[in-house]
Scaffold this motif. Structure first.
Motif, PDB file in Angstrom:
ATOM      1  N   THR A  42       0.859  -1.190   0.000  1.00  0.00           N
ATOM      2  CA  THR A  42       0.000   0.000   0.000  1.00  0.00           C
ATOM      3  C   THR A  42       0.892   1.236   0.000  1.00  0.00           C
ATOM      4  OG1 THR A  42      -1.901   1.038   1.083  1.00  0.00           O
ATOM      5  CG2 THR A  42      -0.199   0.163   2.544  1.00  0.00           C
ATOM      6  N   TRP A  80      -2.125   6.325  -1.724  1.00  0.00           N
ATOM      7  CA  TRP A  80      -3.385   5.589  -1.934  1.00  0.00           C
ATOM      8  C   TRP A  80      -4.321   5.801  -0.746  1.00  0.00           C
ATOM      9  CZ3 TRP A  80      -6.893   2.242   0.044  1.00  0.00           C
ATOM     10  CH2 TRP A  80      -7.799   1.645  -0.839  1.00  0.00           C
ATOM     11  N   ARG A 101      -7.790   7.717  -1.201  1.00  0.00           N
ATOM     12  CA  ARG A 101      -8.989   6.873  -1.218  1.00  0.00           C
ATOM     13  C   ARG A 101      -9.799   6.952   0.067  1.00  0.00           C
ATOM     14  NH1 ARG A 101     -10.104   6.939  -5.809  1.00  0.00           N
ATOM     15  NH2 ARG A 101     -11.435   5.098  -5.788  1.00  0.00           N
ATOM     16  N   CYS A 134     -20.990   1.178  13.876  1.00  0.00           N
ATOM     17  CA  CYS A 134     -20.481   2.560  13.765  1.00  0.00           C
ATOM     18  C   CYS A 134     -21.573   3.612  13.927  1.00  0.00           C
ATOM     19  CB  CYS A 134     -19.752   2.744  12.444  1.00  0.00           C
ATOM     20  SG  CYS A 134     -18.378   1.602  12.251  1.00  0.00           S
ATOM     21  N   ARG A 138      -4.556  -5.358   3.774  1.00  0.00           N
ATOM     22  CA  ARG A 138      -4.527  -3.930   3.415  1.00  0.00           C
ATOM     23  C   ARG A 138      -5.932  -3.358   3.189  1.00  0.00           C
ATOM     24  NH1 ARG A 138      -2.638  -3.489  -2.968  1.00  0.00           N
ATOM     25  NH2 ARG A 138      -4.453  -4.571  -3.796  1.00  0.00           N
ATOM     26  N   ASN A 139      -6.889  -4.249   2.878  1.00  0.00           N
ATOM     27  CA  ASN A 139      -8.260  -3.779   2.631  1.00  0.00           C
ATOM     28  C   ASN A 139      -8.921  -3.197   3.873  1.00  0.00           C
ATOM     29  OD1 ASN A 139      -8.868  -4.581  -0.211  1.00  0.00           O
ATOM     30  ND2 ASN A 139      -8.243  -6.571   0.607  1.00  0.00           N
ATOM     31  N   MET A 178     -15.052  -7.333   4.892  1.00  0.00           N
ATOM     32  CA  MET A 178     -15.821  -6.210   4.349  1.00  0.00           C
ATOM     33  C   MET A 178     -15.795  -6.194   2.836  1.00  0.00           C
ATOM     34  SD  MET A 178     -14.942  -2.232   5.131  1.00  0.00           S
ATOM     35  CE  MET A 178     -13.547  -2.206   4.031  1.00  0.00           C
ATOM     36  N   GLY A 209     -15.783  -3.591   0.598  1.00  0.00           N
ATOM     37  CA  GLY A 209     -15.607  -2.144   0.706  1.00  0.00           C
ATOM     38  C   GLY A 209     -16.456  -1.322  -0.236  1.00  0.00           C
ATOM     39  N   ARG A 210     -16.458  -1.720  -1.523  1.00  0.00           N
ATOM     40  CA  ARG A 210     -17.180  -0.931  -2.519  1.00  0.00           C
ATOM     41  C   ARG A 210     -18.681  -0.910  -2.235  1.00  0.00           C
ATOM     42  NH1 ARG A 210     -14.485  -2.479  -8.247  1.00  0.00           N
ATOM     43  NH2 ARG A 210     -12.701  -2.896  -6.911  1.00  0.00           N
ATOM     44  N   ASN A 253     -14.749   7.402   5.793  1.00  0.00           N
ATOM     45  CA  ASN A 253     -14.019   7.695   4.567  1.00  0.00           C
ATOM     46  C   ASN A 253     -14.400   9.109   4.140  1.00  0.00           C
ATOM     47  OD1 ASN A 253     -13.333   7.927   1.768  1.00  0.00           O
ATOM     48  ND2 ASN A 253     -13.197   5.697   1.653  1.00  0.00           N
ATOM     49  N   ARG A 277     -14.372  10.429   1.381  1.00  0.00           N
ATOM     50  CA  ARG A 277     -15.148  10.455   0.128  1.00  0.00           C
ATOM     51  C   ARG A 277     -16.624  10.157   0.398  1.00  0.00           C
ATOM     52  NH1 ARG A 277     -12.368   5.955  -2.036  1.00  0.00           N
ATOM     53  NH2 ARG A 277     -13.792   5.946  -3.787  1.00  0.00           N
TER      54      ARG A 277
END
Ligand code: COA
Length: 323
Positions: free
Chosen positions: A29, A33, A37, A109, A147-148, A196, A198-199, A236, A238
């Motif tokens: 990673t 990134w 991201r 969360c 890393r995800n 997870m 993620g997307r 995140n 984003r």
């Protein structure tokens, strides 16, 4: 509805800072990134869920000018309890010397906002003073070689003292919800690590948060322009930007701690609130929009009026009192 007010706030983060460079050194990673991201630059690892909770709660009590024994309701939102039994709130209740009720609440969360709404409802039902704490140590259930997920999560705690008053209601509108058909996009089996998609989580999170936030704004008859501070769950940048844009809230009005905490799960909104309040970003009468989402898939939003009438001198007794 009975009046209520947030009279104290506090946060706690473990000492160990884990930077993106630390991950870069041992995983496939890069700092670039991770920052591009997610918006995360560093996070903290360490401590226990109860230990962090006690520390943030002590700060909140100090700010409120209250002692543990004046609290008759403790709601601890967490996804990472120290033990299966008893509830982590038992340890926290004992160490703070609280009276009355204590329980853990797992809404992932979205936990802090779920906890705040629950506590305010119980104040309305007769409790006098509540501690709402979000505390999580997700580093313990995250595979530090994946890393995800490893780069995303951090440990921490945020707390508020909420007191019943004879003034205005604290929460003008709330929306708690869940879509249990989405349990498999984000989960952690007992003894395992977080898994997870993620997307998929990203897409669902944006939609759920926007829809939930829109519902509370409508219910409270408040426009996005009237919101002084938007306190989203910090997963995140984003996701936060996508939500903020759709709601029409500009970034100057976001409360962000994500860059230095990572995703602290149930603690995130409490930490972001505490930092914003410490920075003097809130004054009496300001409207705050909380909106969180998490595994479940849960969501929780609330429009809160900050400050307001002075705390009434309500007696220390309450339904939780047993002396
Ligand atoms: N460093 C470098 N590359 C990484 C990475 C990392 N730390 N983590 C994932 N990648 C890779 C993926 O393996 C994927 O590679 P591939 O295309 O070869 O399969 C690539 O980056 C792009 O993956 P994608 O899923 O499209 O990236 P993204 O822009 O969606 O960002 C997340 C990934 C996880 C940051 C983002 O989806 C996210 O934040 N999702 C929500 C997670 C969340 O909020 N969880 C908690 C909910 S409370």
């Amino acid at each position: 509805m009975r009046g209520a007010q947030i009279t104290g706030w506090g946060l706690s983060l473990p000492d160990t800072v884990v930077t993106n460079a630390d991950f870069e050194a041992r995983l496939d990673t890069s700092d670039k990134w991770i920052v591009e991201r997610t918006g995360i630059k560093e996070r903290r690892h360490g401590g226990t869920t109860s230990g962090l909770a006690v520390e943030s709660a002590r700060r909140a009590l100090e700010r409120a000018g209250r002692r543990g024994q004046e609290i008759d309701l403790l709601v601890l939102a967490t996804t990472s309890p120290d033990q299966t039994v008893p509830a982590t709130s038992s340890w926290v209740h004992h160490q703070l010397g609280c009276r009355g009720a204590a329980f853990d609440l797992n809404a992932a969360c979205a936990g802090f906002v779920y906890g705040l709404v629950t506590a305010v409802a119980l104040l309305d039902a007769g409790h006098e003073r509540a501690l709402v704490i979000g505390s999580d140590t997700l580093s313990q259930i995250t595979d530090q070689n994946d890393r995800n997920t490893a780069v995303l999560f951090g440990d921490g705690s945020g707390a508020v003292v909420v007191e019943a008053t004879e003034g205005e209601p604290l929460i003008l509108a709330h929306d708690l919800g869940l879509d249990g058909s989405l349990t498999r996009i984000l989960y952690c089996d007992r003894g395992g690590f977080i898994v997870m998609e993620g997307r998929e989580v990203f897409r669902k999170a944006v939609r759920a948060t926007v829809e939930s936030a829109e519902r509370v704004l409508k219910q409270a008859d408040v426009t996005a322009e009237e919101i002084t501070l938007f306190i989203p769950h910090q997963a995140n940048i984003r996701i936060i930007d996508a939500v903020g844009q759709r709601l029409g809230i500009d970034p100057a009005r976001y409360a962000i701690c994500l860059d230095h905490t990572g995703n602290t799960s149930a603690a995130s909104c409490g930490i972001a609130l505490s930092e914003a309040a410490d920075a003097g970003r809130l004054k009496d009468g300001d409207l705050v929009l909380f909106s969180g989402f998490g595994a479940g898939m849960t969501w929780a939003s609330a429009v809160v009026r900050w400050g307001g009438a002075p705390v009434a001198t309500i007696g220390a007794g309450g339904p939780g009192e047993r002396e």
